[in-house]
Design a protein around this motif. Structure first.
Motif, PDB file in Angstrom:
ATOM      1  N   UNK A  76      -2.537 -13.892   1.112  1.00  0.00           N
ATOM      2  CA  UNK A  76      -1.532 -13.003   0.528  1.00  0.00           C
ATOM      3  C   UNK A  76      -1.479 -11.713   1.331  1.00  0.00           C
ATOM      4  N   UNK A  77      -0.300 -11.158   1.386  1.00  0.00           N
ATOM      5  CA  UNK A  77      -0.098  -9.817   1.941  1.00  0.00           C
ATOM      6  C   UNK A  77       0.243  -8.907   0.768  1.00  0.00           C
ATOM      7  N   UNK A  78      -0.261  -7.699   0.823  1.00  0.00           N
ATOM      8  CA  UNK A  78      -0.139  -6.742  -0.270  1.00  0.00           C
ATOM      9  C   UNK A  78       1.218  -6.047  -0.247  1.00  0.00           C
ATOM     10  N   UNK A  79       2.036  -6.330  -1.247  1.00  0.00           N
ATOM     11  CA  UNK A  79       3.336  -5.671  -1.382  1.00  0.00           C
ATOM     12  C   UNK A  79       3.179  -4.161  -1.495  1.00  0.00           C
TER      13      UNK A  79
ATOM     14  N   UNK B 236       0.164   0.654   2.033  1.00  0.00           N
ATOM     15  CA  UNK B 236       0.713   1.974   2.389  1.00  0.00           C
ATOM     16  C   UNK B 236       1.500   1.925   3.714  1.00  0.00           C
ATOM     17  N   UNK B 237       2.731   1.477   3.641  1.00  0.00           N
ATOM     18  CA  UNK B 237       3.547   1.218   4.823  1.00  0.00           C
ATOM     19  C   UNK B 237       3.678   2.451   5.713  1.00  0.00           C
ATOM     20  N   UNK B 238       3.953   3.605   5.140  1.00  0.00           N
ATOM     21  CA  UNK B 238       4.134   4.819   5.968  1.00  0.00           C
ATOM     22  C   UNK B 238       2.875   5.149   6.766  1.00  0.00           C
ATOM     23  N   UNK B 239       1.720   5.020   6.138  1.00  0.00           N
ATOM     24  CA  UNK B 239       0.457   5.303   6.837  1.00  0.00           C
ATOM     25  C   UNK B 239       0.167   4.241   7.889  1.00  0.00           C
ATOM     26  N   UNK B 240       0.509   3.004   7.598  1.00  0.00           N
ATOM     27  CA  UNK B 240       0.290   1.932   8.572  1.00  0.00           C
ATOM     28  C   UNK B 240       1.161   2.164   9.795  1.00  0.00           C
ATOM     29  N   UNK B 241       2.410   2.588   9.598  1.00  0.00           N
ATOM     30  CA  UNK B 241       3.316   2.853  10.733  1.00  0.00           C
ATOM     31  C   UNK B 241       2.726   3.885  11.698  1.00  0.00           C
TER      32      UNK B 241
ATOM     33  N   UNK C 195      14.938  -5.183  10.653  1.00  0.00           N
ATOM     34  CA  UNK C 195      14.065  -4.886  11.795  1.00  0.00           C
ATOM     35  C   UNK C 195      13.129  -3.716  11.488  1.00  0.00           C
ATOM     36  N   UNK C 196      13.448  -2.919  10.475  1.00  0.00           N
ATOM     37  CA  UNK C 196      12.601  -1.779  10.098  1.00  0.00           C
ATOM     38  C   UNK C 196      11.429  -2.187   9.210  1.00  0.00           C
ATOM     39  N   UNK C 197      11.480  -3.380   8.626  1.00  0.00           N
ATOM     40  CA  UNK C 197      10.422  -3.828   7.728  1.00  0.00           C
ATOM     41  C   UNK C 197       9.177  -4.230   8.518  1.00  0.00           C
ATOM     42  N   UNK C 198       7.995  -3.918   7.980  1.00  0.00           N
ATOM     43  CA  UNK C 198       6.751  -4.375   8.595  1.00  0.00           C
ATOM     44  C   UNK C 198       6.507  -5.853   8.301  1.00  0.00           C
TER      45      UNK C 198
ATOM     46  N   UNK D 118       2.027  -7.613  13.444  1.00  0.00           N
ATOM     47  CA  UNK D 118       2.740  -8.792  13.949  1.00  0.00           C
ATOM     48  C   UNK D 118       2.366 -10.102  13.251  1.00  0.00           C
ATOM     49  N   UNK D 119       1.237 -10.135  12.544  1.00  0.00           N
ATOM     50  CA  UNK D 119       0.791 -11.354  11.877  1.00  0.00           C
ATOM     51  C   UNK D 119       1.152 -11.389  10.395  1.00  0.00           C
ATOM     52  N   UNK D 120       1.811 -10.356   9.892  1.00  0.00           N
ATOM     53  CA  UNK D 120       2.219 -10.347   8.483  1.00  0.00           C
ATOM     54  C   UNK D 120       3.403 -11.287   8.289  1.00  0.00           C
ATOM     55  N   UNK D 121       3.638 -11.755   7.053  1.00  0.00           N
ATOM     56  CA  UNK D 121       4.721 -12.707   6.812  1.00  0.00           C
ATOM     57  C   UNK D 121       6.075 -12.194   7.297  1.00  0.00           C
ATOM     58  N   UNK D 122       6.744 -13.049   8.027  1.00  0.00           N
ATOM     59  CA  UNK D 122       8.069 -12.740   8.564  1.00  0.00           C
ATOM     60  C   UNK D 122       9.157 -13.578   7.917  1.00  0.00           C
ATOM     61  N   UNK D 123       8.760 -14.497   7.067  1.00  0.00           N
ATOM     62  CA  UNK D 123       9.737 -15.395   6.469  1.00  0.00           C
ATOM     63  C   UNK D 123      10.104 -16.500   7.442  1.00  0.00           C
ATOM     64  N   UNK D 124      10.810 -17.498   6.955  1.00  0.00           N
ATOM     65  CA  UNK D 124      11.232 -18.619   7.778  1.00  0.00           C
ATOM     66  C   UNK D 124      12.709 -18.871   7.545  1.00  0.00           C
ATOM     67  N   UNK D 125      13.383 -19.408   8.531  1.00  0.00           N
ATOM     68  CA  UNK D 125      14.792 -19.762   8.391  1.00  0.00           C
ATOM     69  C   UNK D 125      15.636 -18.575   7.974  1.00  0.00           C
TER      70      UNK D 125
END
Length: 184
Positions: free
Chosen positions: A34-37, A40-45, A71-74, A56-63
């Motif tokens: 699982x990835x944590x919804x 802290x996105x701002x701090x990670x950026x 493109x702004x989403x982590x 780069x290894x977080x879920x990107x979705x498929x199809x």
């Protein structure tokens, strides 16, 4: 004993540890990721190493999910592996509790165990069946006389929590085989 090998990706600043993602593999064949919804996105950026190695290894979705990802989403917020911290805590507790007489194993696992325990609050709030400590692969390797360079190498996916958990299982099993050979 049944082992669960796990890995957490997290943001830490010397004072806090905040979950990004978690991967777990059990000797009975079950896996959890699982990835944590609520990460802290701002701090990670602002954290160059995490942006280069973990994001780069977080879920990107498929199809269609991948095509609709900004493109702004982590990570892809609509991916089913992206869950609230509360959901992750409940699912991880159930994953661990499904195993009787469980041992937890992680690589350099001190921070991983703290972040794991924090899913439920303070250490005294650990759910029944969740061990209060994690066995450390590096410590076991040193006990058996191995240096990090002598251990099996990870083929791919480093800093993907599930890939790292799978590799932890590989290394732990390899070490157990070496200990068994040394005892005979």
């Amino acid at each position: 004993m049944t082992a669960i090998d796990y890995d957490l990706e997290f943001l830490e600043d010397g004072r806090t540890i905040e979950l990004i993602s978690i991967g777990m593999v059990c000797d009975d064949g079950r896996e959890y990721y699982a990835a944590n919804l609520d990460m802290p996105v701002r701090r990670i950026r602002k954290h160059a190493w995490l942006m280069e190695n973990v994001v780069p290894h977080l879920p990107r979705g498929h199809g269609d999910l991948r095509n609709s990802m900004s493109k702004r989403w982590l990570f892809h917020y609509g991916d089913p592996r992206v869950k609230t911290l509360k959901t992750i805590a409940a699912e991880v507790a159930a994953f661990i509790q499904a195993t009787d007489d469980v041992e937890l194993w992680a690589n350099y696992g001190a921070y991983d165990h703290v972040a794991l325990a924090q899913l439920w609050g303070p250490m005294i709030a650990l759910p029944d069946g969740v061990p209060m400590f994690t066995h450390d692969i590096q410590q076991e390797a040193r006990r058996l006389g191995f240096d990090w360079g002598e251990l099996p190498k990870q083929e791919s996916g480093e800093h993907n929590a599930l890939a790292d958990a799978r590799h932890n299982q590989t290394v732990r099993r390899w070490l157990a085989g070496q200990a068994w050979r040394g005892a005979s």
